[in-house]
Structure formats: C-alpha cells, structure tokens
Enzyme design. Structure first.
Site, short mmCIF file in Angstrom:
data_model
loop_
_atom_site.label_atom_id
_atom_site.label_comp_id
_atom_site.label_asym_id
_atom_site.label_seq_id
_atom_site.Cartn_x
_atom_site.Cartn_y
_atom_site.Cartn_z
N GLU A 95 -5.12 -4.90 10.65
CA GLU A 95 -4.12 -3.84 10.79
C GLU A 95 -4.39 -3.06 12.08
O GLU A 95 -5.19 -2.11 12.07
CB GLU A 95 -4.18 -2.88 9.60
CG GLU A 95 -3.82 -3.52 8.28
CD GLU A 95 -3.23 -2.51 7.30
OE1 GLU A 95 -2.13 -2.76 6.81
OE2 GLU A 95 -3.86 -1.48 7.05
N LYS A 125 0.07 4.20 -0.18
CA LYS A 125 -0.57 5.38 0.43
C LYS A 125 -0.34 6.60 -0.48
O LYS A 125 -0.26 6.43 -1.70
CB LYS A 125 -0.04 5.61 1.84
CG LYS A 125 -0.08 4.33 2.68
CD LYS A 125 0.16 4.58 4.12
CE LYS A 125 0.09 3.25 4.85
NZ LYS A 125 0.14 3.40 6.29
N HIS A 127 -9.36 0.98 4.99
CA HIS A 127 -8.06 1.21 5.64
C HIS A 127 -8.27 2.16 6.83
O HIS A 127 -9.10 3.07 6.76
CB HIS A 127 -7.06 1.80 4.64
CG HIS A 127 -5.67 1.84 5.19
ND1 HIS A 127 -5.25 2.85 6.04
CD2 HIS A 127 -4.63 0.99 5.08
CE1 HIS A 127 -4.00 2.60 6.39
NE2 HIS A 127 -3.60 1.48 5.83
N ASN A 141 0.88 -1.18 0.00
CA ASN A 141 0.00 0.00 0.00
C ASN A 141 0.91 1.22 0.00
O ASN A 141 1.50 1.55 1.02
CB ASN A 141 -0.88 -0.04 1.25
CG ASN A 141 -1.66 1.24 1.45
OD1 ASN A 141 -1.74 2.08 0.56
ND2 ASN A 141 -2.23 1.40 2.64
N GLY A 157 2.66 2.36 10.64
CA GLY A 157 3.61 3.46 10.45
C GLY A 157 4.31 3.88 11.73
O GLY A 157 4.96 4.92 11.78
N GLU A 216 -6.74 4.63 7.83
CA GLU A 216 -6.62 6.07 7.52
C GLU A 216 -7.90 6.58 6.88
O GLU A 216 -8.28 7.74 7.07
CB GLU A 216 -5.38 6.30 6.64
CG GLU A 216 -4.10 6.14 7.46
CD GLU A 216 -2.91 5.58 6.71
OE1 GLU A 216 -2.86 5.68 5.47
OE2 GLU A 216 -2.00 5.03 7.38
N SER A 257 3.72 -1.99 10.23
CA SER A 257 5.16 -2.02 10.45
C SER A 257 5.81 -3.37 10.14
O SER A 257 6.73 -3.79 10.83
CB SER A 257 5.51 -1.56 11.87
OG SER A 257 5.06 -0.22 12.07
P1 PGA Z 1 3.06 0.34 7.50
O1 PGA Z 1 1.57 0.53 6.90
O2 PGA Z 1 3.60 -0.94 6.94
O3 PGA Z 1 3.83 1.55 6.99
O4 PGA Z 1 2.92 0.31 8.98
C1 PGA Z 1 0.71 -0.56 6.74
C2 PGA Z 1 -0.61 -0.10 6.17
O5 PGA Z 1 -1.10 0.96 6.57
O6 PGA Z 1 -1.21 -0.78 5.32
#
Ligand code: PGA
Length: 250
Positions: A168, A12, A96, A10, A174, A98, A213
């Site tokens: 997640e 983003k 997601h 992803n 992140g 976010e 992460s």
């Molecule tokens: P990250 O994001 O691997 O940077 O923690 C995962 C995601 O939001 O899908």
C-alpha cells in the site's frame, strides 16, 4: 499463477450498526464472484455484529490491528489476538500505514503483532509501503525491504506461509491516486523476490494484495498484473456496489 484472489475491505474508523445492517441487506441480492475470497475488517467495536451478519454469506471478518503482546494482562485499551480469535475473527491487518505513521508503530512492533496474530491462529495481513518522499528519493525498495525484513527476521520465512502481504503505497491511500499497474507489479515482484531469497515455495504461494485508491474501474488492470493477487480496499469497501464491483473485476 495458481494463487487465489482475495478482496479485503478495510473500513478504517467508518461505519455504524445501521451501515452493517444495510450492507448485508444489500448483499442478500448479490451473487458473489467465484474463486475470490472476500473479507471485511470493521472497527473493533463492530466485529461481533459483523461476524453475526456475515455468517453464512461466505464473507470472512477480521480486525484492523491487534496488541503486540500475546499474554493477557495490564495493557489498558488493547485487545489480544486470542480475544479476536475467540470471537471468530479470521484475519487481522498489521502495520497499516495509518498505524505506522499516525500511531508511531515501528516495524519491530508490527512484527510482534504479526507473530501474536499467528500464535492465536489468525492470518495476519502485513501492510508495507513507501511515502511519496521515499519513492521520489529512490528509496522504495529500501523501505519495503526493511518493513518486510523485520517480519522475515523475527518470524522466519515459513511464517509467510500462513500470511498475506499488502503493498500500500502511502501516497495512494485515500488520495484517489492509484499506483499504475507497472508500479504495482514492480513493487509486488520485489516483495516476492525478498521472500524467494529465503524460500522459493513460500514466495510462489504468497498472496500479495495491492491497496491504495482501488475502485471498480481500475481494479481489473491492477489485478491483471502477475504478482497482484487481489486488493485491500478502503473507501470503496463501504458500499456493496463498489466492493463487489472490485471483486468482480478482471
Ligand atoms: P483506500 O484505502 O482504498 O481508501 O485508498 C486503502 C487502505 O488504506 O487500505
């Protein structure tokens, strides 16, 4: 176990034409791991470019969100599942954290996006996960049950037969804090049990990815968990070395 592994990136709101070019240039010298599906989800505006770059590489390309309304019409700024399908996308991430937390998408809206995606022949990747406060208050299962339950009640358990779920935990996205293999396994097993309560066969075949992460050095222990069928990778999917490092783990 019998389920294939998928490692999905992803991107983003990251990337550029130059990054896509260099990413796929770097890919040319790499051997891809056997029996691991690879998928990349760039920002919408780069989908056509990535689809062209990925042709023949064995990497699928998907979107990061989609309009919840299936019919074309007066929805300024939105893109429909039909349009994504029309240009050759195969998957779309829905729900997601976010999107849920920054843009206020409710579980009902996410279920509508899931349904619109499937109607257009896309495979939805349904993201679910609790915040740190929810985990610390002992509400992880309640949150996961609500987020998954909305899709189960709106679309039916059979819809999970052509879909992917991604656990997640919001506190791990992140942040550099990964769920422990035990925490990931417990959440994945809970999600699978929620589906199994309605359909054992669909539950047994359902791919459940872990995201938050994931890096090349922690992927193997996460992927070794019985109910973890791959990963949804943010930051580490922007570089071939780390993306393939994760795909090769385990
Ligand atoms: P990250 O994001 O691997 O940077 O923690 C995962 C995601 O939001 O899908």
């Amino acid at each position: 176990m019998g389920r294939n592994r998928l490692v999905a990136g992803n991107w983003k709101m990251n990337g550029s034409s130059a990054l896509i070019q260099s990413f796929f240039d770097d890919m040319k010298n790499q051997s891809l791991p056997d029996q691991v599906g690879l998928l990349l989800c760039p920002p919408l505006v780069y989908l056509p470019e990535m689809l062209a770059a990925a042709r023949g590489t064995g990497i699928s390309v998907g979107a990061q969100t989609v309009c919840e309304t299936a019919e074309a019409g007066a929805f300024t700024g939105e893109v429909s599942a039909e349009m994504l399908s029309d240009i050759g996308a195969s998957h779309v991430i829905v729900g997601h954290s976010e999107r849920r937390h920054i843009y206020g998408e409710s579980s009902d809206m996410v279920a509508s996006k899931f349904s619109a995606a499937q109607s257009a022949g896309l495979v939805p990747i349904l993201c679910v996960g609790e915040t740190l406060e929810e985990r610390e208050a002992g509400n992880m299962e309640t949150v996961l049950a609500e987020q998954l339950g909305c899709v189960l009640s709106q679309c039916g358990a059979s819809a999970l037969g052509q879909a992917i779920v991604a656990y997640e935990p919001v506190w791990a996205i992140g942040t550099g804090k990964t769920a422990s293999p035990e925490q990931a396994q417990a959440a994945h097993a809970f999600l699978r049990s929620q589906v199994a309560a309605q359909d054992d066969t669909i539950a047994a075949g359902l791919q459940i990815l872990y995201g938050g992460s994931v890096k090349p050095d922690n992927a193997a222990e996460l992927f070794a968990c019985e109910d973890v069928d791959g990963g949804l990778i943010g930051g580490a999917s922007l570089k071939v070395e780390s993306f393939l490092g994760i795909a090769r783990a385990g």
